[in-house]
Write a protein that holds these residues in place. Sequence first.
Motif, PDB file in Angstrom:
ATOM      1  N   ILE A   1      -2.048   2.982  -9.307  1.00 55.03           N
ATOM      2  CA  ILE A   1      -3.273   3.693  -8.445  1.00 55.03           C
ATOM      3  C   ILE A   1      -4.226   3.411  -7.267  1.00 55.03           C
ATOM      4  N   ASN A   2      -4.587   2.340  -7.834  1.00 53.98           N
ATOM      5  CA  ASN A   2      -5.726   1.455  -6.538  1.00 53.98           C
ATOM      6  C   ASN A   2      -5.109   1.149  -4.801  1.00 53.98           C
ATOM      7  N   ARG A   3      -3.372   1.931  -4.867  1.00 53.80           N
ATOM      8  CA  ARG A   3      -3.153   0.876  -3.803  1.00 53.80           C
ATOM      9  C   ARG A   3      -3.186   2.172  -3.057  1.00 53.80           C
ATOM     10  N   VAL A   4      -3.378   3.064  -3.321  1.00 52.46           N
ATOM     11  CA  VAL A   4      -3.045   4.975  -2.708  1.00 52.46           C
ATOM     12  C   VAL A   4      -4.538   4.917  -2.033  1.00 52.46           C
ATOM     13  N   PHE A   5      -4.355   4.887  -0.367  1.00 50.35           N
ATOM     14  CA  PHE A   5      -4.488   5.703   0.562  1.00 50.35           C
ATOM     15  C   PHE A   5      -4.144   6.772   1.200  1.00 50.35           C
ATOM     16  N   ILE A   6      -5.558   7.774   2.093  1.00 50.07           N
ATOM     17  CA  ILE A   6      -4.995   8.594   2.362  1.00 50.07           C
ATOM     18  C   ILE A   6      -4.544   8.834   3.803  1.00 50.07           C
ATOM     19  N   LEU A   7      -3.841   8.809   4.378  1.00 52.84           N
ATOM     20  CA  LEU A   7      -3.289   9.150   5.742  1.00 52.84           C
ATOM     21  C   LEU A   7      -4.498   9.996   6.934  1.00 52.84           C
ATOM     22  N   GLY A   8      -4.689  10.999   6.526  1.00 46.32           N
ATOM     23  CA  GLY A   8      -6.014  11.861   6.435  1.00 46.32           C
ATOM     24  C   GLY A   8      -4.713  12.782   7.762  1.00 46.32           C
ATOM     25  N   GLY A   9      -3.668  13.290   7.224  1.00 49.40           N
ATOM     26  CA  GLY A   9      -2.193  13.770   7.727  1.00 49.40           C
ATOM     27  C   GLY A   9      -0.788  12.873   8.521  1.00 49.40           C
ATOM     28  N   LYS A  10      -0.028  13.911   8.308  1.00 50.54           N
ATOM     29  CA  LYS A  10       1.209  13.008   8.913  1.00 50.54           C
ATOM     30  C   LYS A  10       1.519  12.092  10.082  1.00 50.54           C
ATOM     31  N   GLY A  11       0.084  12.937  10.705  1.00 54.61           N
ATOM     32  CA  GLY A  11       0.044  12.622  12.739  1.00 54.61           C
ATOM     33  C   GLY A  11      -0.118  10.950  12.502  1.00 54.61           C
ATOM     34  N   ASN A  12      -0.577  10.718  11.825  1.00 56.54           N
ATOM     35  CA  ASN A  12      -0.930   8.931  11.494  1.00 56.54           C
ATOM     36  C   ASN A  12      -0.499   8.214  10.601  1.00 56.54           C
ATOM     37  N   VAL A  13       0.681   8.621  10.115  1.00 57.37           N
ATOM     38  CA  VAL A  13       1.565   7.866   9.725  1.00 57.37           C
ATOM     39  C   VAL A  13       2.282   6.514  10.581  1.00 57.37           C
ATOM     40  N   GLU A  14       2.144   6.643  12.224  1.00 59.28           N
ATOM     41  CA  GLU A  14       2.690   5.604  12.939  1.00 59.28           C
ATOM     42  C   GLU A  14       1.584   4.527  12.799  1.00 59.28           C
ATOM     43  N   LYS A  15       0.414   5.617  12.895  1.00 56.05           N
ATOM     44  CA  LYS A  15      -0.858   4.077  12.939  1.00 56.05           C
ATOM     45  C   LYS A  15      -0.789   3.622  12.007  1.00 56.05           C
ATOM     46  N   PHE A  16      -0.902   4.241  10.688  1.00 54.02           N
ATOM     47  CA  PHE A  16      -1.127   3.142   9.806  1.00 54.02           C
ATOM     48  C   PHE A  16       0.338   2.242   9.623  1.00 54.02           C
ATOM     49  N   GLU A  17       1.546   2.605   9.837  1.00 50.08           N
ATOM     50  CA  GLU A  17       2.426   2.046   9.800  1.00 50.08           C
ATOM     51  C   GLU A  17       1.814   0.686  10.010  1.00 50.08           C
ATOM     52  N   SER A  18       2.617   0.989  12.025  1.00 45.47           N
ATOM     53  CA  SER A  18       1.460  -0.385  13.176  1.00 45.47           C
ATOM     54  C   SER A  18       1.360  -0.603  12.499  1.00 45.47           C
ATOM     55  N   ILE A  19      -0.525  -0.955  12.235  1.00 42.88           N
ATOM     56  CA  ILE A  19      -1.669  -1.843  11.829  1.00 42.88           C
ATOM     57  C   ILE A  19      -1.014  -2.256  10.114  1.00 42.88           C
ATOM     58  N   MET A  20      -0.902  -1.723   8.885  1.00 46.70           N
ATOM     59  CA  MET A  20       0.195  -2.836   7.865  1.00 46.70           C
ATOM     60  C   MET A  20       0.338  -3.312   8.709  1.00 46.70           C
TER      61      MET A  20
ATOM     62  N   VAL B   1       0.880  -1.493   0.562  1.00 47.00           N
ATOM     63  CA  VAL B   1      -0.017  -0.196  -0.246  1.00 47.00           C
ATOM     64  C   VAL B   1       0.835   1.469   0.116  1.00 47.00           C
ATOM     65  N   ILE B   2       0.231   2.632  -0.405  1.00 45.31           N
ATOM     66  CA  ILE B   2       1.415   3.402  -0.536  1.00 45.31           C
ATOM     67  C   ILE B   2       0.050   4.405   0.295  1.00 45.31           C
ATOM     68  N   PHE B   3       0.308   5.242   1.007  1.00 46.46           N
ATOM     69  CA  PHE B   3      -0.124   6.039   1.881  1.00 46.46           C
ATOM     70  C   PHE B   3       0.270   7.812   1.645  1.00 46.46           C
ATOM     71  N   VAL B   4      -0.727   8.345   1.442  1.00 47.65           N
ATOM     72  CA  VAL B   4      -0.309   9.809   1.131  1.00 47.65           C
ATOM     73  C   VAL B   4      -1.271  10.822   2.189  1.00 47.65           C
ATOM     74  N   GLU B   5      -1.081  11.656   2.276  1.00 46.40           N
ATOM     75  CA  GLU B   5      -2.020  12.477   3.806  1.00 46.40           C
ATOM     76  C   GLU B   5      -3.077  12.624   3.174  1.00 46.40           C
ATOM     77  N   GLY B   6      -3.278  13.821   2.474  1.00 47.07           N
ATOM     78  CA  GLY B   6      -4.193  14.174   2.376  1.00 47.07           C
ATOM     79  C   GLY B   6      -5.744  13.828   0.812  1.00 47.07           C
ATOM     80  N   VAL B   7      -7.158  14.257   0.768  1.00 47.99           N
ATOM     81  CA  VAL B   7      -7.179  14.584  -0.474  1.00 47.99           C
ATOM     82  C   VAL B   7      -6.937  15.015  -1.144  1.00 47.99           C
ATOM     83  N   ASP B   8      -6.398  15.836  -1.047  1.00 47.64           N
ATOM     84  CA  ASP B   8      -5.943  16.707  -2.784  1.00 47.64           C
ATOM     85  C   ASP B   8      -4.891  15.967  -3.195  1.00 47.64           C
ATOM     86  N   ASP B   9      -4.163  15.454  -1.986  1.00 46.81           N
ATOM     87  CA  ASP B   9      -2.639  14.517  -2.684  1.00 46.81           C
ATOM     88  C   ASP B   9      -3.203  13.385  -3.242  1.00 46.81           C
TER      89      ASP B   9
END
Length: 515
Positions: A378-397, A353-361
């Motif tokens: 393209i189908n592997r891109v998801f929204i982080l909702g902000g760089k503050g969530n990087v660690e949360k998503f990294e951990s769950i992935m 998966v690939i995470f980016v910060e927001g909807v515009d990103d």
Amino acid sequence: MRDYYLKTLEFAGYRKYGGIKQTLEATYPDYVTPGSGLNVIVGSIGSGKTSLLELLGLVSGQGMFDRDRLAINDNIEGGLPSVSATFVSPVHSSTTTRTYPFRVEFTMTGRKVQESYVSDLSSLEEADRPNQSQQMKYIRANRTFKGQVHEGNGYPNGLKILESIDVDSRTETINLTGIADALLKPSTMGESNIEQFREKLQSFSHIGLGIEDIRMSEPQRGERAVVHFEAKVTDGNWHNVQDLSDGTKELICWIYELNFGDSSNHKIVCIDEIERSLHPQIQTALLEVIRDRATRQQFFITTHSIHIADPHVAERIHRISKTGTLKTVSKSDFPARSIFTIDHRRAFFGDDVIFVEGVDDLAFYIDKLDEYGYSELINRVFILGGKGNVEKFESIMEALNIKFHAIVDDDFSDKVSKLNSDKRRFLEKVVSSLGVSIDIEELDVSLSTHSKIQDIRRASIIDDKNYRKVNGKNIYPLKYGRLEEYKLGIDRERNDIKVDQEAELKDIFESIKSS
């Protein structure tokens, strides 16, 4: 019937899972919490979800006939297969473990050499035991598990597991007439079965099911012996239930099966791809029905649907990677609904998966992936909702065994340089030695904003490449400013560096693709 449920399943040498030992830690009903017994199995195409469900059915006591075989690996180099399961009773606070026997058929050049129950090759007669050279030439060691009815045999209180399992209770042919006939029979609960069934159907009005009422009648004299089953829909007219949509008929069957059918009496229920033919709204509503029943029943459900794979409803998510590695994650380990949205569940069915910060990103990077020839990402891109969530998503992935990448703005390197306990102790020691009164937090901010110190700080955590990785992880802070500046093609000094920016983005995309 005793209240025993599957607690753990350990196996190796089974189908595509290979010789590496796998462990499934199941959740089971606590008789209080809705969903406490709900296990959802997810994974990419061909990962082995149905194979795992069949194995769960076998160890839970479904049993097998000789013609029903669960084929094991096509070679014997990894050793013979092993399967064991532990069952638990919340009522009796006791557990029991069983190791399952299997039949081994060694075949070489089309001739069956041996068929027997073995746990080791040395158990075979010398004449039938293949030597090392022969073993390497075996086209297939058709090792199959032998299903048995386990009554007593190590289970306390004479537990008969055979009665506690229903594998894939979904019927391929929708037997609505049979449902109507069963509902017409007298209820042992006092209230009419039909009345209870009507209430269950009406509870789905919030999803637009459109059934206001139902009625059933016995055939009249001289008529064909088929029960009339009709539904009153929102237009006020009565229709034969057989004339309703396939999804509606499927839901009617599930409501019956889970509340009145055979599955309602089983302690352990295994269902393969429950979402077939069902509208997303119906899938979500049906999952809630199962969640309520999972207070006293244990469910194992495989799915390809993001509407069924809800980690905030199911107590456990069991994910299988394309390489056959099984990971189990509890509901409590997932980020809150506001962070882990329904779209993020798509990640369950891939391995990268690939995470980016927001909807515009998201919109920007999807356009660039397409423009630069990386449309497969393209189908592997998801929204982080902000760089503050990087660690949360990294951990769950990581917990789900999914490869994680994140593309973030250049200020992410400031975030990972926050004042930590070691640094705090160092600064406190410096301030103490100077004999001055300085606030440690303010000192850290002052140091952080000093350009020279900031450059040194960033260099210590970012690899020296055209794109930059944080601490060697697959996290890529942009080198030439924030995303807004990439959209404009200029840096902070408003110098034209569009060529450098595009080269960096292509470098990041290529790194992600090849990793």
